[in-house]
Design a protein around this motif. Sequence first.
Motif, PDB file in Angstrom:
ATOM      1  N   VAL A 119     -75.503  37.370  35.693  1.00  0.00           N
ATOM      2  CA  VAL A 119     -75.125  36.160  35.499  1.00  0.00           C
ATOM      3  C   VAL A 119     -73.834  35.521  36.551  1.00  0.00           C
ATOM      4  O   VAL A 119     -74.569  35.275  38.375  1.00  0.00           O
ATOM      5  CB  VAL A 119     -75.285  35.549  34.125  1.00  0.00           C
ATOM      6  N   THR A 120     -73.151  36.327  36.339  1.00  0.00           N
ATOM      7  CA  THR A 120     -72.082  34.963  37.607  1.00  0.00           C
ATOM      8  C   THR A 120     -71.274  35.461  38.989  1.00  0.00           C
ATOM      9  O   THR A 120     -71.919  36.149  39.051  1.00  0.00           O
ATOM     10  CB  THR A 120     -70.573  35.611  36.658  1.00  0.00           C
ATOM     11  N   GLY A 175     -68.921  30.929  37.955  1.00  0.00           N
ATOM     12  CA  GLY A 175     -69.993  31.190  35.971  1.00  0.00           C
ATOM     13  C   GLY A 175     -70.675  30.347  35.764  1.00  0.00           C
ATOM     14  O   GLY A 175     -71.548  30.487  34.841  1.00  0.00           O
ATOM     15  N   SER A 176     -69.589  28.820  35.140  1.00  0.00           N
ATOM     16  CA  SER A 176     -70.875  28.080  34.357  1.00  0.00           C
ATOM     17  C   SER A 176     -71.479  27.536  35.187  1.00  0.00           C
ATOM     18  O   SER A 176     -72.579  26.528  34.221  1.00  0.00           O
ATOM     19  CB  SER A 176     -69.189  26.721  34.185  1.00  0.00           C
ATOM     20  N   THR A 220     -66.842  29.548  28.930  1.00  0.00           N
ATOM     21  CA  THR A 220     -65.377  29.154  28.332  1.00  0.00           C
ATOM     22  C   THR A 220     -65.093  27.689  27.647  1.00  0.00           C
ATOM     23  O   THR A 220     -66.281  27.752  27.215  1.00  0.00           O
ATOM     24  CB  THR A 220     -65.432  28.428  29.570  1.00  0.00           C
ATOM     25  N   GLU A 279     -64.332  24.928  27.309  1.00  0.00           N
ATOM     26  CA  GLU A 279     -65.215  23.717  27.657  1.00  0.00           C
ATOM     27  C   GLU A 279     -66.357  23.837  27.863  1.00  0.00           C
ATOM     28  O   GLU A 279     -67.772  22.772  26.884  1.00  0.00           O
ATOM     29  CB  GLU A 279     -64.834  23.717  29.118  1.00  0.00           C
TER      30      GLU A 279
HETATM   31  C1  FAD Z   1     -63.420  40.202  31.064  1.00  0.00           C
HETATM   32  C2  FAD Z   1     -64.999  39.512  31.307  1.00  0.00           C
HETATM   33  C3  FAD Z   1     -65.895  39.807  31.010  1.00  0.00           C
HETATM   34  C4  FAD Z   1     -67.089  39.418  32.100  1.00  0.00           C
HETATM   35  N1  FAD Z   1     -68.421  39.475  32.341  1.00  0.00           N
HETATM   36  C5  FAD Z   1     -69.771  39.058  32.862  1.00  0.00           C
HETATM   37  C6  FAD Z   1     -70.762  39.650  32.130  1.00  0.00           C
HETATM   38  O1  FAD Z   1     -70.666  40.449  32.284  1.00  0.00           O
HETATM   39  N2  FAD Z   1     -72.198  39.268  33.500  1.00  0.00           N
HETATM   40  C7  FAD Z   1     -71.089  37.598  33.498  1.00  0.00           C
HETATM   41  O2  FAD Z   1     -72.595  37.636  34.298  1.00  0.00           O
HETATM   42  N3  FAD Z   1     -70.028  37.292  33.638  1.00  0.00           N
HETATM   43  C8  FAD Z   1     -69.638  38.171  32.926  1.00  0.00           C
HETATM   44  N4  FAD Z   1     -68.515  37.563  33.122  1.00  0.00           N
HETATM   45  C9  FAD Z   1     -67.935  36.098  33.797  1.00  0.00           C
HETATM   46  C10 FAD Z   1     -68.071  34.724  32.783  1.00  0.00           C
HETATM   47  O3  FAD Z   1     -68.784  34.652  32.383  1.00  0.00           O
HETATM   48  C11 FAD Z   1     -66.568  33.689  33.866  1.00  0.00           C
HETATM   49  O4  FAD Z   1     -66.226  33.896  33.504  1.00  0.00           O
HETATM   50  C12 FAD Z   1     -67.437  32.947  32.901  1.00  0.00           C
HETATM   51  O5  FAD Z   1     -69.163  32.051  32.685  1.00  0.00           O
HETATM   52  C13 FAD Z   1     -66.761  31.039  33.460  1.00  0.00           C
HETATM   53  O6  FAD Z   1     -67.118  31.535  34.603  1.00  0.00           O
HETATM   54  P1  FAD Z   1     -66.024  31.089  36.023  1.00  0.00           P
HETATM   55  O7  FAD Z   1     -64.633  32.430  35.668  1.00  0.00           O
HETATM   56  O8  FAD Z   1     -66.785  31.010  37.483  1.00  0.00           O
HETATM   57  O9  FAD Z   1     -65.620  30.008  35.953  1.00  0.00           O
HETATM   58  P2  FAD Z   1     -65.425  28.387  36.244  1.00  0.00           P
HETATM   59  O10 FAD Z   1     -66.952  27.950  36.204  1.00  0.00           O
HETATM   60  O11 FAD Z   1     -65.242  28.563  37.928  1.00  0.00           O
HETATM   61  O12 FAD Z   1     -65.131  27.032  35.537  1.00  0.00           O
HETATM   62  C14 FAD Z   1     -63.849  27.209  36.014  1.00  0.00           C
HETATM   63  C15 FAD Z   1     -62.814  26.026  34.854  1.00  0.00           C
HETATM   64  O13 FAD Z   1     -63.725  24.688  34.832  1.00  0.00           O
HETATM   65  C16 FAD Z   1     -64.173  24.437  33.740  1.00  0.00           C
HETATM   66  N5  FAD Z   1     -65.704  23.913  33.023  1.00  0.00           N
HETATM   67  C17 FAD Z   1     -66.657  24.410  33.917  1.00  0.00           C
HETATM   68  N6  FAD Z   1     -67.929  23.654  33.520  1.00  0.00           N
HETATM   69  C18 FAD Z   1     -67.177  22.151  33.148  1.00  0.00           C
HETATM   70  C19 FAD Z   1     -67.323  20.796  32.794  1.00  0.00           C
HETATM   71  N7  FAD Z   1     -68.969  20.823  32.898  1.00  0.00           N
HETATM   72  N8  FAD Z   1     -66.675  20.488  32.035  1.00  0.00           N
HETATM   73  C20 FAD Z   1     -65.516  20.962  31.801  1.00  0.00           C
HETATM   74  N9  FAD Z   1     -64.691  22.106  32.235  1.00  0.00           N
HETATM   75  C21 FAD Z   1     -65.199  22.794  33.160  1.00  0.00           C
HETATM   76  C22 FAD Z   1     -64.137  25.555  32.827  1.00  0.00           C
HETATM   77  O14 FAD Z   1     -64.037  25.591  31.404  1.00  0.00           O
HETATM   78  C23 FAD Z   1     -63.342  26.453  33.335  1.00  0.00           C
HETATM   79  O15 FAD Z   1     -61.840  26.463  32.963  1.00  0.00           O
HETATM   80  C24 FAD Z   1     -67.000  37.821  32.966  1.00  0.00           C
HETATM   81  C25 FAD Z   1     -65.885  37.609  32.784  1.00  0.00           C
HETATM   82  C26 FAD Z   1     -64.673  38.127  32.340  1.00  0.00           C
HETATM   83  C27 FAD Z   1     -63.163  37.181  32.269  1.00  0.00           C
END
Ligand code: FAD
Length: 377
Positions: free
Chosen positions: A124-125, A130-131, A363, A365
Motif C-alpha cells: 500500500v505504502t 503511507g498515512s 503510526t 498518530e
Molecule cells: C518495518 C516496516 C514494514 C512495513 N511493511 C509494510 C508493508 O508490508 N506494506 C505497506 O504497504 N507498508 C508497509 N510499511 C509502511 C508503513 O505502513 C508506513 O511506514 C506507515 O503507514 C507510515 O507511513 P510513512 O512512513 O510514509 O509516514 P507518513 O505517512 O509520511 O507520516 C509521517 C508522520 O506524520 C504523522 N501523521 C500522518 N498523518 C497524520 C495526521 N493526520 N495527524 C497527525 N499526524 C499525522 C505520522 O504519524 C508520522 O509521524 C512498513 C513500514 C515499516 C517501518
Amino acid sequence: MDFDFPNPVKIVQRTARDFARQVVAPLVPEMERSGKFPKPLIKQLAEVGLLGLVTPRRYGGSELGWLARTAAVAEVSKVSAAVGISLQVHHMQSAAVNDWGSKAQKERLLPRMCRGEFLGTCAVTEPTGGSDLVGMASTAARARGGYVLNGSKCYITNAHLCAAPLIIAKTGEGSRGLSAFIIEKGAQGFSLGREEHKMGLLGADTGEFFFKNCRVPESALVADEGEGMKVALKTIGEVGRPGMAAVSLGILEAAFDEAVKFSKSRTLYGKPIAALQAIQWNVADILTDLETARLVCYRASWLKDRGRDCATHMTMAKLYTTEAALRASRKALEIHGGCGTMLDYPVQRCFRDAMVCISAGGTTEVGKIVVSRAALN
Ligand SMILES: Cc1cc2nc3c(=O)[nH]c(=O)nc-3n(C[C@H](O)[C@H](O)[C@H](O)COP(=O)(O)OP(=O)(O)OC[C@H]3O[C@@H](n4cnc5c(N)ncnc54)[C@H](O)[C@@H]3O)c2cc1C
C-alpha cells in the motif's frame, strides 16, 4: 469470564514456542549480521502450520483463527520479531485473498501460500506517504480487457519473498478511486527495488516495487474496481494492526525476561540490583505493561473470532502494545546500564525492534485518529 485459551489455541501456542526456540533462535545471529531473511525457513514455517493459521481448510490452511494467530505470532516474535512481522504480513495477504479474492484467485494462491511456496504481502505504502491512502500516486488505467499500472511502492515487507503480491493502485479519484490487484512476479513492467537497511527487525525483508506500463489482465483485480480502500482498510485494520500488536507483545515478553534475568544477576553494593527499589519499580512497570498488552491483544482477536465488530479494538491493541513495547524495552535496556547498549546483550535488539514496530501497520498518530473517531461517534 474464562481467561484460559481453548485447547487448540494452547497447542498452536506451544507449537510456535517450540519451533521458535528450536528452529528460529539459531538463525537470529546471522539475520542480525546479514539483514537477510533465511529462505529455507519459509517451508519450515509451512510444515509446522504457521502459514495457514487463518486460511480455510479447503485451501490447505488450518482455520484455527485469530486468537491462535496472535498467540503464535507473539511466541515467534519473542525469539525473532523479524520472523514475526514476516509471518504476520503473510497472514495479511492470505486474509485479503480469502475475504475479497475470486474463486480462481483463492484456488490459485492460497494452497501455495499455505505450502510455503512464497510469503505473502500487501503493498500500500508509497514514497508520497503511507498515512495518506487517497494521496497515493500509483495508477491502474483500464486498457484492452485489463489494466496498465504505473508507480511504485516502498517499505514493503516480504517484497523479495513474494511471488504474487497484493497491491493497491488508483483507478479513479477519492476513496472510491482505489482498487486492489494481484500482480504475478515476472509480469512485464513489474520490477523489484532495493532491500532496505533498517535499524531493527533485521532479517525481515523490506523492499520496493516498481510498475512501468505493467499490463495485467482483468482477472488480476481483487474485489470490484473501486473497492481497494475497503480491502486495504479491512486488511490493515483487522489483520495488519493486530499482527503488529502481536509482534510487539513478543518483544515485550522478551524485554521482561531480559530485565528480570539481569536484575537478578547483576550485583552492586554486595547485592543483586533487584534489591534496589528503582529497579523493582521499573520491573513492575514492565510487567504491568505486558499483562495489559496481553489483555488488549487477546480480547481484540477473540472479538474477531466471533465475527464481532473489532476494528477499533484491533487498532487499540496496536496502539497500546507497540508503545508499551517501546516503553518497556527502554526500561529493560536502562536496567542493564552500559551493558544494555552492547550488541552482545539481546535487550538492545528488543529496543530497536520495538521502535520499528511503531510505524509498521500505521503510526501511533494515525491509530489515535481511528480510535478517537470511534470514541466520539
Ligand atoms: C518495518 C516496516 C514494514 C512495513 N511493511 C509494510 C508493508 O508490508 N506494506 C505497506 O504497504 N507498508 C508497509 N510499511 C509502511 C508503513 O505502513 C508506513 O511506514 C506507515 O503507514 C507510515 O507511513 P510513512 O512512513 O510514509 O509516514 P507518513 O505517512 O509520511 O507520516 C509521517 C508522520 O506524520 C504523522 N501523521 C500522518 N498523518 C497524520 C495526521 N493526520 N495527524 C497527525 N499526524 C499525522 C505520522 O504519524 C508520522 O509521524 C512498513 C513500514 C515499516 C517501518
